[in-house]
Scaffold this motif. Structure first.
Motif, PDB file in Angstrom:
ATOM      1  N   VAL A  64       0.964  -1.250   0.166  1.00  0.00           N
ATOM      2  CA  VAL A  64       0.151   0.081   0.020  1.00  0.00           C
ATOM      3  C   VAL A  64       0.917   1.500   0.076  1.00  0.00           C
ATOM      4  CG1 VAL A  64      -1.665   1.374   1.250  1.00  0.00           C
ATOM      5  CG2 VAL A  64      -1.941  -1.160   1.248  1.00  0.00           C
ATOM      6  N   THR A  65       0.607   1.992  -0.834  1.00  0.00           N
ATOM      7  CA  THR A  65       1.423   3.495  -0.939  1.00  0.00           C
ATOM      8  C   THR A  65       0.751   4.315  -0.104  1.00  0.00           C
ATOM      9  OG1 THR A  65       2.246   3.070  -3.169  1.00  0.00           O
ATOM     10  CG2 THR A  65       2.214   5.220  -2.407  1.00  0.00           C
ATOM     11  N   LEU A  66       1.265   5.032   0.905  1.00  0.00           N
ATOM     12  CA  LEU A  66       0.695   6.096   1.628  1.00  0.00           C
ATOM     13  C   LEU A  66       0.462   7.327   0.771  1.00  0.00           C
ATOM     14  CD1 LEU A  66       2.129   3.938   3.739  1.00  0.00           C
ATOM     15  CD2 LEU A  66       1.464   5.451   5.371  1.00  0.00           C
ATOM     16  N   TYR A  67       1.785   7.641   0.382  1.00  0.00           N
ATOM     17  CA  TYR A  67       1.625   9.034  -0.395  1.00  0.00           C
ATOM     18  C   TYR A  67       3.122   9.145  -1.040  1.00  0.00           C
ATOM     19  CZ  TYR A  67       4.351  10.722   3.855  1.00  0.00           C
ATOM     20  OH  TYR A  67       5.282  10.943   5.002  1.00  0.00           O
ATOM     21  N   ASP A  68       2.973  10.032  -1.911  1.00  0.00           N
ATOM     22  CA  ASP A  68       4.142  10.494  -2.575  1.00  0.00           C
ATOM     23  C   ASP A  68       4.907  11.507  -1.634  1.00  0.00           C
ATOM     24  OD1 ASP A  68       3.600   9.180  -4.749  1.00  0.00           O
ATOM     25  OD2 ASP A  68       2.679  10.925  -5.793  1.00  0.00           O
ATOM     26  N   ILE A  69       6.362  11.089  -1.662  1.00  0.00           N
ATOM     27  CA  ILE A  69       7.259  12.088  -0.929  1.00  0.00           C
ATOM     28  C   ILE A  69       7.845  13.161  -1.746  1.00  0.00           C
ATOM     29  CG2 ILE A  69       9.500  11.964   0.184  1.00  0.00           C
ATOM     30  CD1 ILE A  69       9.252   9.007   0.555  1.00  0.00           C
ATOM     31  N   HIS A  70       7.749  14.469  -1.157  1.00  0.00           N
ATOM     32  CA  HIS A  70       8.087  15.617  -1.763  1.00  0.00           C
ATOM     33  C   HIS A  70       9.745  15.745  -1.899  1.00  0.00           C
ATOM     34  CE1 HIS A  70       7.893  19.630  -3.594  1.00  0.00           C
ATOM     35  NE2 HIS A  70       8.784  19.872  -2.801  1.00  0.00           N
ATOM     36  N   PRO A  71      10.323  15.913  -3.112  1.00  0.00           N
ATOM     37  CA  PRO A  71       9.829  16.232  -4.495  1.00  0.00           C
ATOM     38  C   PRO A  71       9.671  14.958  -5.215  1.00  0.00           C
ATOM     39  CG  PRO A  71      12.227  16.565  -4.324  1.00  0.00           C
ATOM     40  CD  PRO A  71      11.893  16.162  -3.013  1.00  0.00           C
ATOM     41  N   THR A  72      10.359  13.913  -4.641  1.00  0.00           N
ATOM     42  CA  THR A  72      10.331  12.625  -5.494  1.00  0.00           C
ATOM     43  C   THR A  72      10.300  11.262  -4.705  1.00  0.00           C
ATOM     44  OG1 THR A  72      10.974  11.274  -7.406  1.00  0.00           O
ATOM     45  CG2 THR A  72      12.696  12.497  -6.161  1.00  0.00           C
ATOM     46  N   GLY A  73       9.585  10.424  -4.840  1.00  0.00           N
ATOM     47  CA  GLY A  73       9.401   9.159  -4.107  1.00  0.00           C
ATOM     48  C   GLY A  73       8.280   8.712  -3.628  1.00  0.00           C
ATOM     49  N   LYS A  74       8.308   7.707  -3.013  1.00  0.00           N
ATOM     50  CA  LYS A  74       7.110   7.306  -2.350  1.00  0.00           C
ATOM     51  C   LYS A  74       7.240   6.552  -0.943  1.00  0.00           C
ATOM     52  CE  LYS A  74       5.021   5.645  -6.552  1.00  0.00           C
ATOM     53  NZ  LYS A  74       4.349   4.576  -7.337  1.00  0.00           N
ATOM     54  N   LEU A  75       6.093   6.891   0.179  1.00  0.00           N
ATOM     55  CA  LEU A  75       6.322   6.095   1.257  1.00  0.00           C
ATOM     56  C   LEU A  75       5.273   4.896   1.151  1.00  0.00           C
ATOM     57  CD1 LEU A  75       7.207   5.860   4.005  1.00  0.00           C
ATOM     58  CD2 LEU A  75       5.313   7.050   4.923  1.00  0.00           C
ATOM     59  N   THR A  76       5.785   3.583   1.096  1.00  0.00           N
ATOM     60  CA  THR A  76       4.892   2.443   0.889  1.00  0.00           C
ATOM     61  C   THR A  76       4.758   1.504   2.058  1.00  0.00           C
ATOM     62  OG1 THR A  76       5.427   2.789  -1.318  1.00  0.00           O
ATOM     63  CG2 THR A  76       4.344   0.574  -0.670  1.00  0.00           C
ATOM     64  N   TYR A  77       3.829   0.858   2.356  1.00  0.00           N
ATOM     65  CA  TYR A  77       4.051  -0.331   3.477  1.00  0.00           C
ATOM     66  C   TYR A  77       3.990  -1.668   2.615  1.00  0.00           C
ATOM     67  CZ  TYR A  77       3.317  -3.593   7.142  1.00  0.00           C
ATOM     68  OH  TYR A  77       3.622  -4.774   8.072  1.00  0.00           O
ATOM     69  N   HIS A  78       5.277  -2.214   2.774  1.00  0.00           N
ATOM     70  CA  HIS A  78       5.569  -3.325   1.959  1.00  0.00           C
ATOM     71  C   HIS A  78       4.981  -4.624   2.725  1.00  0.00           C
ATOM     72  CE1 HIS A  78       7.656  -2.463  -1.524  1.00  0.00           C
ATOM     73  NE2 HIS A  78       7.775  -1.134  -0.967  1.00  0.00           N
ATOM     74  N   VAL A  79       4.249  -5.534   2.482  1.00  0.00           N
ATOM     75  CA  VAL A  79       3.769  -6.703   3.266  1.00  0.00           C
ATOM     76  C   VAL A  79       4.537  -7.707   3.444  1.00  0.00           C
ATOM     77  CG1 VAL A  79       1.749  -8.569   3.203  1.00  0.00           C
ATOM     78  CG2 VAL A  79       1.221  -6.363   2.456  1.00  0.00           C
ATOM     79  N   GLU A  80       5.272  -8.291   2.293  1.00  0.00           N
ATOM     80  CA  GLU A  80       6.384  -9.036   2.171  1.00  0.00           C
ATOM     81  C   GLU A  80       7.467  -8.839   3.383  1.00  0.00           C
ATOM     82  OE1 GLU A  80       9.486 -11.141  -0.726  1.00  0.00           O
ATOM     83  OE2 GLU A  80       7.090 -11.088  -1.265  1.00  0.00           O
ATOM     84  N   ARG A  81       7.726  -7.483   3.471  1.00  0.00           N
ATOM     85  CA  ARG A  81       8.742  -7.035   4.474  1.00  0.00           C
ATOM     86  C   ARG A  81       8.465  -6.793   5.795  1.00  0.00           C
ATOM     87  NH1 ARG A  81      12.276  -2.466   1.113  1.00  0.00           N
ATOM     88  NH2 ARG A  81      12.563  -3.618  -0.870  1.00  0.00           N
ATOM     89  N   GLY A  82       7.090  -6.503   5.821  1.00  0.00           N
ATOM     90  CA  GLY A  82       6.383  -5.959   6.959  1.00  0.00           C
ATOM     91  C   GLY A  82       6.938  -4.507   7.363  1.00  0.00           C
ATOM     92  N   LYS A  83       7.478  -3.873   6.716  1.00  0.00           N
ATOM     93  CA  LYS A  83       8.216  -2.612   6.959  1.00  0.00           C
ATOM     94  C   LYS A  83       7.411  -1.583   5.933  1.00  0.00           C
ATOM     95  CE  LYS A  83      11.683  -4.264   9.421  1.00  0.00           C
ATOM     96  NZ  LYS A  83      12.353  -3.888  10.484  1.00  0.00           N
ATOM     97  N   PHE A  84       7.554  -0.312   6.472  1.00  0.00           N
ATOM     98  CA  PHE A  84       7.579   0.985   5.748  1.00  0.00           C
ATOM     99  C   PHE A  84       8.701   1.167   4.899  1.00  0.00           C
ATOM    100  CE2 PHE A  84       4.446   1.229   9.153  1.00  0.00           C
ATOM    101  CZ  PHE A  84       3.238   1.716   8.466  1.00  0.00           C
ATOM    102  N   VAL A  85       8.435   1.413   3.746  1.00  0.00           N
ATOM    103  CA  VAL A  85       9.656   1.550   2.818  1.00  0.00           C
ATOM    104  C   VAL A  85       9.504   3.088   2.170  1.00  0.00           C
ATOM    105  CG1 VAL A  85      11.060   0.833   0.869  1.00  0.00           C
ATOM    106  CG2 VAL A  85       9.840  -0.906   2.416  1.00  0.00           C
ATOM    107  N   ALA A  86      10.593   3.805   2.395  1.00  0.00           N
ATOM    108  CA  ALA A  86      10.608   5.100   1.559  1.00  0.00           C
ATOM    109  C   ALA A  86      11.454   4.800   0.218  1.00  0.00           C
ATOM    110  CB  ALA A  86      11.508   6.342   2.431  1.00  0.00           C
ATOM    111  N   GLN A  87      10.942   5.312  -0.738  1.00  0.00           N
ATOM    112  CA  GLN A  87      11.627   4.743  -1.948  1.00  0.00           C
ATOM    113  C   GLN A  87      11.802   5.986  -2.609  1.00  0.00           C
ATOM    114  OE1 GLN A  87       8.450   2.236  -3.392  1.00  0.00           O
ATOM    115  NE2 GLN A  87       9.726   0.690  -3.254  1.00  0.00           N
TER     116      GLN A  87
END
Length: 108
Positions: free
Chosen positions: A57-80
């Motif tokens: 699940v993507t929570l939102y877009d990070i400014h100015p570029t990127g995404k904050l997502t919750y990865h089920v398989e990792r069980g972690k929030f991931v800033a990309q």
């Protein structure tokens, strides 16, 4: 197997994302207000929604570029951050601390 998120879950995710925006904006304007607990609840609900839906699940877009997502398989929030090929995995506590320190913000 692909599981499609239900309409109810989409609405819940939208509500949780809006709540995160509100909390982060409020904290930015008045950093003396306690928001840690509310951020914890909102992020835990996002992770539970992702686990229930069995999809990231993507929570939102990070400014100015990127995404904050919750990865089920990792069980972690991931800033990309694709521009620098960076992917940072965080548990819920690390994610809250990062958000409160102004990292991975949806705002300019």
């Amino acid at each position: 197997m692909v599981i499609i998120m239900t309409e109810r879950n989409k609405l819940l995710l939208e509500h949780l994302t809006n709540r995160l925006y509100q909390l982060l904006w409020q904290y930015r304007q008045k950093p003396y207000l306690p928001v840690w607990g509310e951020l914890f609840v909102a992020l835990r609900e996002v992770s539970q929604l992702a686990i229930e839906s069995k999809q990231d699940v993507t929570l939102y877009d990070i400014h100015p570029t990127g995404k904050l997502t919750y990865h089920v398989e990792r069980g972690k929030f991931v800033a990309q951050i694709p521009e620098v090929h960076l992917s940072i995995s965080m548990d819920v506590h690390e994610c809250i601390e990062s958000l409160m320190e102004g990292r991975f913000s949806p705002f300019p």
